[in-house]
Design an enzyme around this catalytic site. Sequence first.
Site, PDB file in Angstrom:
ATOM      1  N   ASP A  33      29.405  26.441   4.753  1.00 34.43           N
ATOM      2  CA  ASP A  33      30.750  26.028   5.155  1.00 34.43           C
ATOM      3  C   ASP A  33      30.756  24.567   5.585  1.00 34.43           C
ATOM      4  O   ASP A  33      29.784  24.079   6.170  1.00 34.43           O
ATOM      5  CB  ASP A  33      31.221  26.920   6.312  1.00 34.43           C
ATOM      6  CG  ASP A  33      32.706  26.785   6.599  1.00 34.43           C
ATOM      7  OD1 ASP A  33      33.446  26.314   5.710  1.00 34.43           O
ATOM      8  OD2 ASP A  33      33.117  27.150   7.709  1.00 34.43           O
ATOM      9  N   GLY A  34      31.860  23.890   5.295  1.00 35.98           N
ATOM     10  CA  GLY A  34      32.025  22.524   5.769  1.00 35.98           C
ATOM     11  C   GLY A  34      32.041  21.463   4.688  1.00 35.98           C
ATOM     12  O   GLY A  34      32.120  20.268   4.994  1.00 35.98           O
ATOM     13  N   ASN A  35      31.984  21.872   3.424  1.00 34.66           N
ATOM     14  CA  ASN A  35      31.981  20.884   2.338  1.00 34.66           C
ATOM     15  C   ASN A  35      33.246  20.022   2.338  1.00 34.66           C
ATOM     16  O   ASN A  35      33.177  18.798   2.179  1.00 34.66           O
ATOM     17  CB  ASN A  35      31.861  21.582   0.980  1.00 34.66           C
ATOM     18  CG  ASN A  35      30.520  22.254   0.772  1.00 34.66           C
ATOM     19  OD1 ASN A  35      29.573  22.000   1.506  1.00 34.66           O
ATOM     20  ND2 ASN A  35      30.445  23.112  -0.228  1.00 34.66           N
ATOM     21  N   ARG A  46      37.535  16.582  -2.222  1.00 37.22           N
ATOM     22  CA  ARG A  46      36.790  17.785  -1.826  1.00 37.22           C
ATOM     23  C   ARG A  46      35.678  18.123  -2.814  1.00 37.22           C
ATOM     24  O   ARG A  46      34.631  18.641  -2.432  1.00 37.22           O
ATOM     25  CB  ARG A  46      37.746  18.972  -1.687  1.00 37.22           C
ATOM     26  CG  ARG A  46      38.656  18.879  -0.472  1.00 37.22           C
ATOM     27  CD  ARG A  46      39.652  20.035  -0.447  1.00 37.22           C
ATOM     28  NE  ARG A  46      38.990  21.315  -0.365  1.00 37.22           N
ATOM     29  CZ  ARG A  46      38.636  21.909   0.792  1.00 37.22           C
ATOM     30  NH1 ARG A  46      38.872  21.297   1.946  1.00 37.22           N
ATOM     31  NH2 ARG A  46      38.061  23.093   0.795  1.00 37.22           N
ATOM     32  N   HIS A  50      31.691  19.490  -2.306  1.00 31.61           N
ATOM     33  CA  HIS A  50      31.016  20.643  -2.919  1.00 31.61           C
ATOM     34  C   HIS A  50      29.747  20.198  -3.658  1.00 31.61           C
ATOM     35  O   HIS A  50      28.730  20.896  -3.647  1.00 31.61           O
ATOM     36  CB  HIS A  50      31.965  21.356  -3.878  1.00 31.61           C
ATOM     37  CG  HIS A  50      33.144  21.977  -3.202  1.00 31.61           C
ATOM     38  ND1 HIS A  50      33.034  22.769  -2.079  1.00 31.61           N
ATOM     39  CD2 HIS A  50      34.480  21.914  -3.486  1.00 31.61           C
ATOM     40  CE1 HIS A  50      34.230  23.179  -1.701  1.00 31.61           C
ATOM     41  NE2 HIS A  50      35.124  22.671  -2.538  1.00 31.61           N
ATOM     42  N   SER A  78      34.023  33.324  -2.029  1.00 33.05           N
ATOM     43  CA  SER A  78      34.514  34.603  -1.520  1.00 33.05           C
ATOM     44  C   SER A  78      35.685  35.113  -2.343  1.00 33.05           C
ATOM     45  O   SER A  78      36.308  34.369  -3.122  1.00 33.05           O
ATOM     46  CB  SER A  78      34.953  34.456  -0.058  1.00 33.05           C
ATOM     47  OG  SER A  78      36.203  33.794   0.026  1.00 33.05           O
ATOM     48  N   GLU A  80      38.446  35.654  -1.204  1.00 33.14           N
ATOM     49  CA  GLU A  80      39.620  34.945  -0.692  1.00 33.14           C
ATOM     50  C   GLU A  80      39.729  33.515  -1.217  1.00 33.14           C
ATOM     51  O   GLU A  80      40.798  32.891  -1.118  1.00 33.14           O
ATOM     52  CB  GLU A  80      39.607  34.916   0.843  1.00 33.14           C
ATOM     53  CG  GLU A  80      39.802  36.262   1.520  1.00 33.14           C
ATOM     54  CD  GLU A  80      38.579  37.154   1.480  1.00 33.14           C
ATOM     55  OE1 GLU A  80      38.740  38.390   1.460  1.00 33.14           O
ATOM     56  OE2 GLU A  80      37.449  36.617   1.442  1.00 33.14           O
ATOM     57  N   ARG A  84      42.615  29.032  -3.118  1.00 35.04           N
ATOM     58  CA  ARG A  84      42.531  27.566  -3.125  1.00 35.04           C
ATOM     59  C   ARG A  84      43.179  26.999  -4.390  1.00 35.04           C
ATOM     60  O   ARG A  84      43.392  27.722  -5.359  1.00 35.04           O
ATOM     61  CB  ARG A  84      41.063  27.131  -3.038  1.00 35.04           C
ATOM     62  CG  ARG A  84      40.400  27.536  -1.734  1.00 35.04           C
ATOM     63  CD  ARG A  84      39.013  26.971  -1.606  1.00 35.04           C
ATOM     64  NE  ARG A  84      38.406  27.337  -0.332  1.00 35.04           N
ATOM     65  CZ  ARG A  84      37.239  26.860   0.111  1.00 35.04           C
ATOM     66  NH1 ARG A  84      36.563  25.995  -0.633  1.00 35.04           N
ATOM     67  NH2 ARG A  84      36.770  27.245   1.276  1.00 35.04           N
ATOM     68  N   LEU A 144      10.601  34.101  -3.943  1.00 34.74           N
ATOM     69  CA  LEU A 144      11.862  34.212  -3.222  1.00 34.74           C
ATOM     70  C   LEU A 144      12.935  34.864  -4.088  1.00 34.74           C
ATOM     71  O   LEU A 144      13.137  34.470  -5.232  1.00 34.74           O
ATOM     72  CB  LEU A 144      12.322  32.821  -2.788  1.00 34.74           C
ATOM     73  CG  LEU A 144      13.715  32.723  -2.154  1.00 34.74           C
ATOM     74  CD1 LEU A 144      13.694  33.296  -0.744  1.00 34.74           C
ATOM     75  CD2 LEU A 144      14.197  31.276  -2.125  1.00 34.74           C
ATOM     76  N   SER A 209      33.473  35.889   8.557  1.00 36.79           N
ATOM     77  CA  SER A 209      34.349  35.726   7.390  1.00 36.79           C
ATOM     78  C   SER A 209      34.087  36.717   6.261  1.00 36.79           C
ATOM     79  O   SER A 209      33.879  36.329   5.110  1.00 36.79           O
ATOM     80  CB  SER A 209      34.241  34.284   6.865  1.00 36.79           C
ATOM     81  OG  SER A 209      34.710  33.375   7.838  1.00 36.79           O
TER      82      SER A 209
END
Length: 253
Positions: A33-35, A46, A50, A78, A80, A84, A144, A209
Amino acid sequence: MSFIINRRKNTAHEMEKKLDMNNIPKHVAIIMDGNGRWAKRRGFVRTLGHRAGMEAVKRVVKASSEIGIKYLTLYAFSTENWKRPADEVNGLMNLLIEYLGREIDELNENDVKLNFIGDLSKIPEKCKIKVKESEEITKNNKGLVLNIALNYGGRNEIVNAVKKISKSLLDGKIKLNDIDEQIIADNLYTAGQPDPDLIIRPSGELRISNFMLWQSAYSELWFSDILWPDFDKDHLIEAIVDYQKRNRRFGGI
């Protein structure tokens, strides 16, 4: 209780020395979060935020492998996020395709196994192709496990699990009394994986969230005011060091 962790003052070397390598969380999940705010503070669009966030992904994936984390889940998009602007959504999808195309060889060489979780039926066809291709290339890797949560929502995941369990019940494959926590876990996107030990959220927000709602029942939470594009190995280590100081009782004494 919520914890706001400010940017570390110790050097990377000092932080790394504090790590207990016998108590590394097996599964770390991060709400990236915070891009947008990172870009806004610099007068950028924006999309550039990203793109900078994608560089943070590279740093954290590399650091997680080096530290010995077994599972890393990144909340990328997400259910949601479709609200955007269309150009931002398209930019995010194109950025994902670019990332996979550019990084897949290195991920494969580093034994990283890619796994996408979420409702992938709704993403653009060109993304589906790249996602399936990336999973196929890395499916036999033993290092991983990198879960990328794409069109993911915790509530939606539980609804989908309930539907699958209900179908098994109607088909006579299971009985009503067979349904327990394990049956539910086995029908989630993360079936077969351990629940996250540690959930990290940068950017100063103090909520999860709609992220891994079932799996986070006993996860430790770590919040930071660092915006995601600035997040690096030092912050990851700082979060783990803090995690290692906590007494995880899982409801016991």
